[in-house]
Motif scaffolding. Structure first.
Motif, mmCIF file in Angstrom:
data_model
loop_
_atom_site.group_PDB
_atom_site.id
_atom_site.type_symbol
_atom_site.label_atom_id
_atom_site.label_comp_id
_atom_site.label_asym_id
_atom_site.label_seq_id
_atom_site.Cartn_x
_atom_site.Cartn_y
_atom_site.Cartn_z
ATOM 1 N N ALA A 131 -86.462 -50.766 8.615
ATOM 2 C CA ALA A 131 -87.395 -51.735 9.189
ATOM 3 C C ALA A 131 -86.661 -53.015 9.578
ATOM 4 C CB ALA A 131 -88.511 -52.044 8.199
ATOM 5 N N LEU A 132 -85.755 -53.466 8.726
ATOM 6 C CA LEU A 132 -84.985 -54.670 9.028
ATOM 7 C C LEU A 132 -84.064 -54.449 10.223
ATOM 8 C CD1 LEU A 132 -84.052 -55.885 5.432
ATOM 9 C CD2 LEU A 132 -85.806 -56.817 6.958
ATOM 10 N N ASP A 133 -83.509 -53.261 10.330
ATOM 11 C CA ASP A 133 -82.647 -52.940 11.479
ATOM 12 C C ASP A 133 -83.441 -52.963 12.775
ATOM 13 O OD1 ASP A 133 -80.511 -52.645 9.765
ATOM 14 O OD2 ASP A 133 -80.627 -50.453 9.694
ATOM 15 N N GLU A 134 -84.646 -52.430 12.721
ATOM 16 C CA GLU A 134 -85.497 -52.441 13.903
ATOM 17 C C GLU A 134 -85.852 -53.875 14.294
ATOM 18 O OE1 GLU A 134 -86.114 -50.061 15.764
ATOM 19 O OE2 GLU A 134 -86.350 -48.165 14.708
ATOM 20 N N LEU A 135 -86.122 -54.715 13.324
ATOM 21 C CA LEU A 135 -86.421 -56.114 13.598
ATOM 22 C C LEU A 135 -85.220 -56.830 14.197
ATOM 23 C CD1 LEU A 135 -88.535 -57.120 10.478
ATOM 24 C CD2 LEU A 135 -89.276 -57.243 12.861
ATOM 25 N N ALA A 136 -84.039 -56.482 13.747
ATOM 26 C CA ALA A 136 -82.823 -57.100 14.277
ATOM 27 C C ALA A 136 -82.648 -56.769 15.750
ATOM 28 C CB ALA A 136 -81.603 -56.647 13.475
ATOM 29 N N GLN A 137 -82.893 -55.521 16.118
ATOM 30 C CA GLN A 137 -82.774 -55.130 17.517
ATOM 31 C C GLN A 137 -83.880 -55.768 18.348
ATOM 32 O OE1 GLN A 137 -80.266 -53.318 19.037
ATOM 33 N NE2 GLN A 137 -81.328 -54.146 20.836
ATOM 34 N N TYR A 138 -85.057 -55.832 17.771
ATOM 35 C CA TYR A 138 -86.182 -56.431 18.467
ATOM 36 C C TYR A 138 -85.925 -57.893 18.790
ATOM 37 C CZ TYR A 138 -90.770 -58.475 19.218
ATOM 38 O OH TYR A 138 -91.831 -59.184 19.736
ATOM 39 N N ARG A 139 -85.414 -58.633 17.833
ATOM 40 C CA ARG A 139 -85.177 -60.063 18.078
ATOM 41 C C ARG A 139 -84.135 -60.272 19.162
ATOM 42 N NH1 ARG A 139 -80.887 -62.607 15.262
ATOM 43 N NH2 ARG A 139 -79.699 -61.179 13.961
ATOM 44 N N GLN A 140 -83.164 -59.397 19.265
ATOM 45 C CA GLN A 140 -82.181 -59.510 20.333
ATOM 46 C C GLN A 140 -82.823 -59.261 21.692
ATOM 47 O OE1 GLN A 140 -79.130 -60.565 19.968
ATOM 48 N NE2 GLN A 140 -79.029 -60.520 17.731
ATOM 49 N N ASP A 141 -83.601 -58.195 21.798
ATOM 50 C CA ASP A 141 -84.240 -57.830 23.065
ATOM 51 C C ASP A 141 -85.258 -58.885 23.496
ATOM 52 O OD1 ASP A 141 -82.745 -55.538 22.945
ATOM 53 O OD2 ASP A 141 -84.391 -54.279 22.201
ATOM 54 N N PHE A 142 -86.068 -59.331 22.560
ATOM 55 C CA PHE A 142 -87.110 -60.278 22.923
ATOM 56 C C PHE A 142 -86.534 -61.657 23.240
ATOM 57 C CE2 PHE A 142 -91.006 -62.830 22.178
ATOM 58 C CZ PHE A 142 -91.861 -62.140 23.026
ATOM 59 N N SER A 143 -85.475 -62.015 22.562
ATOM 60 C CA SER A 143 -84.828 -63.298 22.843
ATOM 61 C C SER A 143 -84.275 -63.318 24.266
ATOM 62 C CB SER A 143 -83.698 -63.552 21.843
ATOM 63 O OG SER A 143 -84.205 -63.683 20.536
ATOM 64 N N LYS A 144 -83.701 -62.214 24.693
ATOM 65 C CA LYS A 144 -83.178 -62.133 26.052
ATOM 66 C C LYS A 144 -84.304 -62.209 27.068
ATOM 67 C CE LYS A 144 -79.973 -61.728 29.114
ATOM 68 N NZ LYS A 144 -79.028 -62.859 29.347
ATOM 69 N N PHE A 145 -85.396 -61.558 26.767
ATOM 70 C CA PHE A 145 -86.567 -61.599 27.637
ATOM 71 C C PHE A 145 -87.056 -63.036 27.829
ATOM 72 C CE2 PHE A 145 -91.228 -61.977 27.527
ATOM 73 C CZ PHE A 145 -91.560 -61.399 28.741
ATOM 74 N N LEU A 146 -87.137 -63.780 26.736
ATOM 75 C CA LEU A 146 -87.639 -65.148 26.814
ATOM 76 C C LEU A 146 -86.652 -66.067 27.529
ATOM 77 C CD1 LEU A 146 -89.251 -65.507 23.290
ATOM 78 C CD2 LEU A 146 -90.436 -65.414 25.487
ATOM 79 N N GLU A 147 -85.384 -65.826 27.348
ATOM 80 C CA GLU A 147 -84.392 -66.627 28.058
ATOM 81 C C GLU A 147 -84.586 -66.479 29.562
ATOM 82 O OE1 GLU A 147 -79.710 -67.157 27.446
ATOM 83 O OE2 GLU A 147 -80.227 -65.260 28.443
#
Length: 447
Positions: A131-147
């Protein structure tokens, strides 16, 4: 209990938005009269409200899930409604399509937190790590989206770093609770709530810079805006912690002492604020008065548990006398700037909201309990706006100073790092204590 179905939303992504230093100008014009009520500052306040409420409700919902509490579904529903409101806020800036896209992305990672809660319940370390690994990947993807969405006003790297901080705070609060370290759990919770107001500061500054015409070319980060934000934080945290302490009290929960301590720490902060303005003696006097009124709420909880209607009525009578006495005290201290009659009326509104949230909870009407809770939390933002507005109008020179031209890229900067005179924030805090609803009545009168 189907956690993945019931725990509809524990959104994290947007709550760690962090401003970039390039192109975000937050300098206040010297020739403008300072005010807390501008389109940009309103945006900052709205985001601070929803993001901090998200952190608060998310932690409490995870806690309720771990307990298998009867009010878990109502808590999760309140969290879901918070997400609806936050998605609507995004739509108000970027349009309905963007709002729907945000909601979909925002909700997609909820399963990972559900998996973490379930993994904890099942003592499955591999599931928790997944679950933590999935959250780590999610934060990377979503951060790029917001940028990309903000035209690089928000940096993906800083966004991901900030998001990890928020994840750590929520996971830390949950893990500490499960481990029985309740004091640490509430420390994490207070940090998470505070952090969200810093997030709102950075996010609103970026949005306003991106769409200046939508916000009448006003700025989200000004000395007056900082005052309002600080009051938003202190007042809403008080309301949230008070409701949870009362719930824990009637339940006889193991974490009651820790929740009461968190509320006491909030009182301590307020008392220190009083002392920073009026001296140690005044700070101690305030602390005694404030603690007494908290004690009356405790008396009400105790009387409810003992089904002692006479004791409940006595507690309410003491609260009534307190609001009258304290309102008069503030009227005298402010030389009539804050009328005692209006203060007493407004404070009654705040008392009614907390009592309603508690009574509904004790009666098993959890839906009504969380509706009252959200009302009490939101009420503090109206109070903060009107109260800070009155202070700024009274002392305009204190809020007309220039601001630095760059925002910090950590999202964690407070008022101190921008030349804000903390004394005036504390002055505002003093007045709150009796102005919980008075300021809202002033706001309503203007409409």
């Amino acid at each position: 209990m189907d956690l993945k179905k019931s725990l509809v939303v524990i959104p994290l992504s947007l709550s760690l938005l962090v401003p970039v230093t390039n192109g975000v100008v937050v300098q206040a014009a010297k020739d403008e009269t300072p005010t807390v009520s501008t389109a940009a500052v309103d945006l900052r306040s709205d985001l601070g409200h929803l993001l901090s409420e998200h952190a608060y409700l998310a932690i409490e919902t995870m806690r309720k899930g771990a307990e298998g509490a009867e009010d878990f579904d109502a808590s999760a529903t309140a969290l879901s409604k918070n997400t609806e409101d936050l998605s609507a806020a995004i739509a108000s800036v970027y349009g309905e399509e963007a709002g729907n896209s945000f909601k979909e992305m925002w909700s997609s990672h909820i399963g990972y937190f559900v998996d973490y809660v379930k993994g904890t319940a099942n003592k499955d370390e591999e599931a928790k790590q997944a679950a933590l690994d999935e959250l780590a990947q999610y934060r990377q993807d979503f951060s790029k989206f917001l940028e990309t969405a903000t035209g690089e006003r928000l940096e993906a790297g800083s966004l991901a770093e900030g998001l990890q901080m928020h994840v750590n705070q929520l996971i830390g609060a949950f893990d500490s609770y499960v481990a029985g370290d309740y004091e640490k759990a509430y420390e994490y919770e207070r940090e998470a709530i505070s952090h969200m107001h810093m997030v709102a500061k950075g996010l609103s500054a970026a949005i306003v810079d991106q769409f200046p015409d939508k916000f009448n070319n006003t700025k989200a980060v000004t000395p007056a805006g900082d005052l309002r934000a600080q009051l938003n934080y202190l007042l809403s945290e008080h309301a949230g912690l008070a409701v949870m302490a009362m719930q824990n009290g009637i339940d006889g929960s193991d974490d009651f002492d820790a929740s009461a301590m968190a509320l006491s720490n909030n009182t301590e902060d307020l008392s220190n604020a009083i002392a920073s303005v009026y001296g140690e003696e005044a700070g101690q006097q305030f602390k005694e008065m404030w603690s007494n009124h908290v004690g009356f709420f405790v008396d009400y909880v105790t009387a409810t548990a003992e089904e002692d209607e006479a004791a409940k009525e006595e507690a309410l009578n003491k609260l009534n006398q307190y609001r009258q006495d304290f309102s008069k005290f503030i009227e005298t201290a402010t030389e009539g700037e804050v009328p005692a009659s209006a203060l007493a009326e407004g404070l009654q509104m705040h008392v009614d909201q907390l009592i309603s949230a508690f009574d509904s909870y004790a009666a098993g009407d959890y839906t009504a309990a969380y509706e009252s809770l959200r009302m009490a939390y939101e009420h503090m933002y109206g109070s903060a706006e009107a109260l800070s507005g009155g202070i700024v109008a009274q002392f305009p020179d204190k809020f007309a100073m220039e601001m630095p031209s760059d925002m910090p890229n950590t999202g964690m900067g407070g008022t101190a790092d921008q030349g804000m005179n903390w004394t005036w924030v504390m002055l505002a805090t003093v007045l709150f204590l009796s102005a919980g609803g008075y300021v809202l009545s002033r706001r309503t009168a203007k409409q």
